[in-house]
Scaffold this motif. Sequence first.
Motif, mmCIF file in Angstrom:
data_model
loop_
_atom_site.group_PDB
_atom_site.id
_atom_site.type_symbol
_atom_site.label_atom_id
_atom_site.label_comp_id
_atom_site.label_asym_id
_atom_site.label_seq_id
_atom_site.Cartn_x
_atom_site.Cartn_y
_atom_site.Cartn_z
ATOM 1 N N PRO A 166 0.663 -1.195 -0.157
ATOM 2 C CA PRO A 166 -0.054 -0.121 0.062
ATOM 3 C C PRO A 166 0.894 1.327 -0.034
ATOM 4 O O PRO A 166 0.350 2.383 -0.361
ATOM 5 C CB PRO A 166 -0.785 -0.023 1.038
ATOM 6 N N GLU A 167 2.084 1.245 0.418
ATOM 7 C CA GLU A 167 2.892 2.433 0.500
ATOM 8 C C GLU A 167 3.273 2.889 -0.964
ATOM 9 O O GLU A 167 3.291 3.934 -1.197
ATOM 10 C CB GLU A 167 4.167 1.856 1.375
ATOM 11 N N ALA A 169 1.740 1.334 -3.591
ATOM 12 C CA ALA A 169 0.655 1.514 -4.480
ATOM 13 C C ALA A 169 0.928 0.468 -5.661
ATOM 14 O O ALA A 169 0.597 0.665 -6.668
ATOM 15 C CB ALA A 169 0.061 2.753 -4.780
ATOM 16 N N GLU A 342 -14.312 -4.135 -1.105
ATOM 17 C CA GLU A 342 -14.668 -3.006 -0.367
ATOM 18 C C GLU A 342 -13.958 -2.931 0.784
ATOM 19 O O GLU A 342 -13.362 -2.009 1.249
ATOM 20 C CB GLU A 342 -16.326 -2.740 -0.283
ATOM 21 N N MET A 345 -10.448 -2.142 -0.096
ATOM 22 C CA MET A 345 -10.195 -0.691 -0.350
ATOM 23 C C MET A 345 -10.493 0.212 0.817
ATOM 24 O O MET A 345 -9.831 1.057 0.934
ATOM 25 C CB MET A 345 -11.659 -0.372 -1.315
ATOM 26 N N LYS A 346 -11.301 -0.184 1.817
ATOM 27 C CA LYS A 346 -11.440 0.601 3.255
ATOM 28 C C LYS A 346 -10.185 0.364 3.922
ATOM 29 O O LYS A 346 -9.558 1.316 4.396
ATOM 30 C CB LYS A 346 -12.621 0.009 4.051
ATOM 31 N N LEU A 348 -7.165 0.026 2.280
ATOM 32 C CA LEU A 348 -6.300 1.113 1.906
ATOM 33 C C LEU A 348 -6.606 2.456 2.256
ATOM 34 O O LEU A 348 -5.367 3.411 2.427
ATOM 35 C CB LEU A 348 -6.442 1.032 0.210
ATOM 36 N N ILE A 349 -7.851 2.807 2.282
ATOM 37 C CA ILE A 349 -8.207 4.267 2.637
ATOM 38 C C ILE A 349 -7.877 4.568 4.034
ATOM 39 O O ILE A 349 -6.993 5.511 4.401
ATOM 40 C CB ILE A 349 -9.830 4.453 2.217
ATOM 41 N N LYS A 352 -4.097 5.250 3.932
ATOM 42 C CA LYS A 352 -3.739 6.713 3.316
ATOM 43 C C LYS A 352 -4.064 7.431 4.373
ATOM 44 O O LYS A 352 -3.238 8.252 4.992
ATOM 45 C CB LYS A 352 -4.837 6.683 2.259
ATOM 46 N N ALA B 64 3.230 7.452 -6.590
ATOM 47 C CA ALA B 64 2.369 6.310 -5.721
ATOM 48 C C ALA B 64 1.195 6.829 -4.974
ATOM 49 O O ALA B 64 0.161 6.421 -5.167
ATOM 50 C CB ALA B 64 3.329 5.737 -4.378
ATOM 51 N N ARG B 68 -2.483 5.937 -5.779
ATOM 52 C CA ARG B 68 -3.254 5.298 -4.615
ATOM 53 C C ARG B 68 -4.911 5.932 -4.723
ATOM 54 O O ARG B 68 -5.661 5.574 -4.447
ATOM 55 C CB ARG B 68 -2.665 5.519 -3.346
ATOM 56 N N ILE B 72 -8.504 4.617 -5.151
ATOM 57 C CA ILE B 72 -9.356 4.913 -4.086
ATOM 58 C C ILE B 72 -10.585 5.572 -4.816
ATOM 59 O O ILE B 72 -11.867 5.458 -4.672
ATOM 60 C CB ILE B 72 -8.909 5.664 -3.069
#
Lengths: 518, 79
Positions: A166-167, A169, A342, A345-346, A348-349, A352, B64, B68, B72
């Motif tokens: 995730p860092e 992407a 989802e 995805m959540k 990942l959100i 972030k 990135a 990202r 999203i």
Amino acid sequence: MTENIDLTLLDWSRAQFALTAIYHWLFVPLTLGLSFLVAIMETIYYKTGNEEWRRITRFWMTLFGINFAIGVATGIILEFEFGTNWSNYSWFVGDIFGAPLAVEGIVAFFLESTFIAVMFFGWNKVSKKFHLVSTWLVAIGSNLSALWILVANGWMQNPVGMEFNPETARNEMISFWAVLFNQVAVDKFLHTISSGYLVGSVFVIGISAWFLLKKREIYFAKRSMLVAAVFGLLASLMNAYTGDSSARTISKVQPVKFAAMEALSEGKPEAGLVAFGVLKDSENKVGETALKDFLFKIEFPSFLSILTAGDKDAFVPGMTDLVNGNQTHNVISFEEKKSRGETAMKTLIAYKSASKDGNIQQRDSLKNIFASQSFQENYFKYFGYASVEKAEDIIPDISGTFYSFHLMVILGFGFIFLFVIAIFYLFKGTLTQNRWFLWLCLIAMPFPYIASELGWIVAELGRQPWIIQDLMPVSTAVSNIGAGSVMATFFIFATLFTALLIAEVSIMVKQVKIGPKH
Amino acid sequence: MKFPHQKITRFIYLYIDGFRNLSSWGKKLWIIILIKLFIMFVILKIFFFPDILNKKYNTDAERAEHVRNQLINSPNNND
């Protein structure tokens, strides 16, 4: 900020990629097939010392050289498009694409560019043995180049051997061997190269038939045809075997594509294999999208169940099972996949937000969740579903996929008959008397190209809306650039490739008319 | 270790002789190849196909972040 992607941009970007890939694939299969045919012919020359075989080899080598020269580097355009039109995708795939393509570059550079010079410039300058080895290395190098690009494509159809970070992407490769020996990649490589061998074989047979119809170069034409027919027959059998294996793998990893290939709306045990059929819109709909029924079909009862699972009672899921789910047969519904996507995805959100807020502990904890195998297998695997709005969006163009697949298979079986008849007449010594067959061989020349292109259409159309199966839909992958510039380059490419194709065909026709040199 | 000068020289001459003795269709082919490569690498790559992320962003971290956000905020994802 949400960057809403214009559908015109998406459609033009897809059209451009399809155009360049289809044109590129007009050059590649002949290189794959003809390189081996030339190597076999030169081996016969090396073994027999018969100068006629040297003439035969040099003639086909010339045609190979023309095709190779015109087609070389046309695939680079696809890489340009990745960086410009599909930048989100290019970043997201990370080193999965980079590693195979780097290996491809090295192999292509060292094997092809070095030994192709020996192959063309080395007659009478290097030993016969070294020349022969160079010809074989060019053939092997060409086919190995195809391996790496097909491994990359196989990963897009069945992403394995990676972990999402995730860092960055990006998907990062954790197992090179899992990527290389991905079942989809293995099937795809063997099926694709054997389709190239068919293209090469029918090309040689067609041109040889033209010489025989013109009553020119009879010995040359018959010998060429014999080599091509035997090689083509073996390639056809390999193509049929790998096609079967490929379909079985697709039924497991891309069941929606498989259901589209067979236009299977409702799943069932003892599912029949449709040899051919005509489709009509069904009253059975998913959202606004009508599924398909058959207006007419010729079917082999239970064969689909047998071919996919080796058991006539095996259940083959249809489109409605894949959308609504089927608990009895462990088919997960679209809604369930979307829910899991989802969740990913959540996560990942949340990652972030934690990064933005400087909450290092939470960020690291979320990163560890992404790294866990169970999260990757149960949630991240369906990551792309979070970006798909409606169930009907996961259904590809059923008619396009079905007809492309069936026409490809019918043509594939047709080539087997062509090669068998050619061998039969050659051994019986009645080839030249059967002019209808010589005409058939000549007319057949474009059909392996069509079959090969149809194979790609099945592979790419059948997996829509995904650019990476279940992970990334095409709408997320596309770069937000002006649709006008994509349209402009579409027409530039159409012009450039058409000019190259005309140049290739005209130079080749001229060389064929000149014939083998004495 | 001796450097195989002779072999390398012979190999280079293989290329030089090969290009010198190209047939007329061979020369035509090379002209087509060079024009094609010029159009592809000079015109198309420079003017029409920039690497979007490299052009827009200076660091990998920025690239990135952009991707990202795209993941999203993809068109159908309203989270």
